[in-house]
Design a protein around this motif. Structure first.
Motif, PDB file in Angstrom:
ATOM      1  N   ASN A  99     -33.939 -11.144 -60.625  1.00 47.63           N
ATOM      2  CA  ASN A  99     -33.580  -9.791 -60.200  1.00 47.63           C
ATOM      3  C   ASN A  99     -34.772  -9.057 -59.605  1.00 47.63           C
ATOM      4  O   ASN A  99     -34.631  -8.288 -58.655  1.00 47.63           O
ATOM      5  CB  ASN A  99     -33.010  -9.000 -61.385  1.00 47.63           C
ATOM      6  N   GLN A 149     -28.967  -6.923 -62.475  1.00 46.24           N
ATOM      7  CA  GLN A 149     -29.614  -5.819 -63.189  1.00 46.24           C
ATOM      8  C   GLN A 149     -29.904  -4.712 -62.185  1.00 46.24           C
ATOM      9  O   GLN A 149     -30.488  -4.961 -61.132  1.00 46.24           O
ATOM     10  CB  GLN A 149     -30.924  -6.291 -63.842  1.00 46.24           C
ATOM     11  N   LEU A 193     -36.990  -6.515 -65.898  1.00 49.04           N
ATOM     12  CA  LEU A 193     -36.094  -7.278 -65.045  1.00 49.04           C
ATOM     13  C   LEU A 193     -36.479  -8.747 -65.151  1.00 49.04           C
ATOM     14  O   LEU A 193     -37.663  -9.073 -65.225  1.00 49.04           O
ATOM     15  CB  LEU A 193     -36.230  -6.841 -63.578  1.00 49.04           C
ATOM     16  N   ARG A 232     -32.844   1.518 -62.352  1.00 46.26           N
ATOM     17  CA  ARG A 232     -32.289   2.650 -63.108  1.00 46.26           C
ATOM     18  C   ARG A 232     -32.864   4.004 -62.728  1.00 46.26           C
ATOM     19  O   ARG A 232     -32.321   5.038 -63.112  1.00 46.26           O
ATOM     20  CB  ARG A 232     -32.502   2.412 -64.605  1.00 46.26           C
TER      21      ARG A 232
END
Length: 327
Positions: free
Chosen positions: A210, A75, A206, A78
């Motif tokens: 991750n 993941q 998450l 972002r």
């Protein structure tokens, strides 16, 4: 439609789950006892460096497990905001682990576990302060034996507790170690609540593996300057120790790998059972850790101390039940 229900777990499936739980217990208790041995009995008095070794192993092995072995899908982070949120969590996490390791220098594992069992109390407090989220009165009532048990285990009357005049209820009581242990417990609870707040949106969530992948290297960056400043020449001292006894290197390597394995098995047990099952198993794990530590380290434990710890565990079990019923 056949109308058949879900197939019951196979014998091999049950055996696999049992193996996961056993591995989780062994790694949890193993890293706790080895930390205690290194920091207290062996005399390796560098808890920040030890924590940095743990985080370095978690960073490396997390990458291997996710990027190469594909235990879980990768993941991505972002946004810059999400990165700063993960960094904040990593800082709190560092504080909890370092404080916990420091406390093990001064307190027996049995008392350390008793204080650690009060995590639900601190979680409820932080949840109320930060989210103004109230639980049922029964849930709050179950926290009374949790805290009372720790006070009894310490051998401290309420008045003496607040004024730092301690009696010999817990033979190995140490004020600084106790403060560090409470700090570690509070920091763990704070991280849980903070994680729920900071990574609450669907785009930011998450999984634990991750999250550890990103938190661990950031933690190393936080711990490196602290190690250099507060534990001067620890690398040179460790090398000198290794020349006298090479086992210290193997202890550190095994301990660090075990610290990662705790997180891996925690994730897998949750995945193959449930979060509630993990909580119940965690309560029992604390009791097992106490018994094993007493057998190995033979630290003196009074009847009062054991009664206090038993009351704390009983309170945690009641708290878990109350949370389940009054959601």
């Amino acid at each position: 439609m056949s109308g058949k229900g879900a197939a019951p777990p196979t014998a091999s499936g049950k055996l696999f789950t049992f193996g996961l739980v056993a591995s989780w217990y062994a790694s949890n208790i193993g890293v706790l006892l080895l930390n205690k041995y290194l920091l207290s009995n062996y005399g390796f008095k560098y808890p920040i460096f030890l924590t940095m070794c743990h985080m370095s192993a978690c960073a490396l092995l997390s990458y291997v497990a996710i990027a190469w072995m594909r235990v879980v899908p990768m993941q991505a982070v972002r946004s810059r905001v999400q990165f700063f949120k993960i960094s904040a969590l990593s800082l709190v996490f560092c504080g909890s682990v370092v404080s916990g390791n420091v406390s093990l220098r001064y307190l027996p594992v049995s008392f350390n576990q008793a204080v650690g069992a009060t995590t639900p109390f601190f979680t409820a407090v932080f949840a109320y302060i930060m989210t103004v989220r109230r639980e049922s009165w029964i849930t709050y009532a179950t926290l009374i034996p949790v805290v009372t048990g720790v006070i009894i285990a310490s051998g401290v009357s309420p008045i003496e507790f607040f004024f730092y005049y301690f009696v010999q209820g817990e033979p190995s009581f140490h004020l600084f170690g106790f403060i560090m242990c409470v700090g570690a417990t509070a920091a763990r609870a704070f991280k849980t609540v903070l994680q729920g707040l900071l990574l609450s949106s669907e785009g930011e969530k998450l999984n634990s593996m991750n999250l550890l992948l990103y938190m661990a290297p950031i933690a190393v960056l936080f711990l490196l300057p602290a190690t250099i400043i507060m534990e001067e020449n620890v690398v040179g001292i460790t090398i000198s120790l290794a020349r006298e006894d090479i086992k210290i290197i193997w202890y550190l390597l095994f301990n660090s790998a075990l610290a990662y394995f705790v997180n891996l098995t925690n994730f897998l047990v949750t995945k193959h059972t449930s979060a509630l099952t993990l909580q119940v198993l965690g309560n029992a794990k604390g009791a097992v850790a106490v018994v094993v530590s007493i057998l190995i380290f033979k630290n003196p434990v009074s009847v009062t101390g054991m009664l206090g710890y038993t009351l704390t565990v009983f309170g945690v079990v009641l708290y878990s039940e109350a949370k389940k019923r009054y959601k």
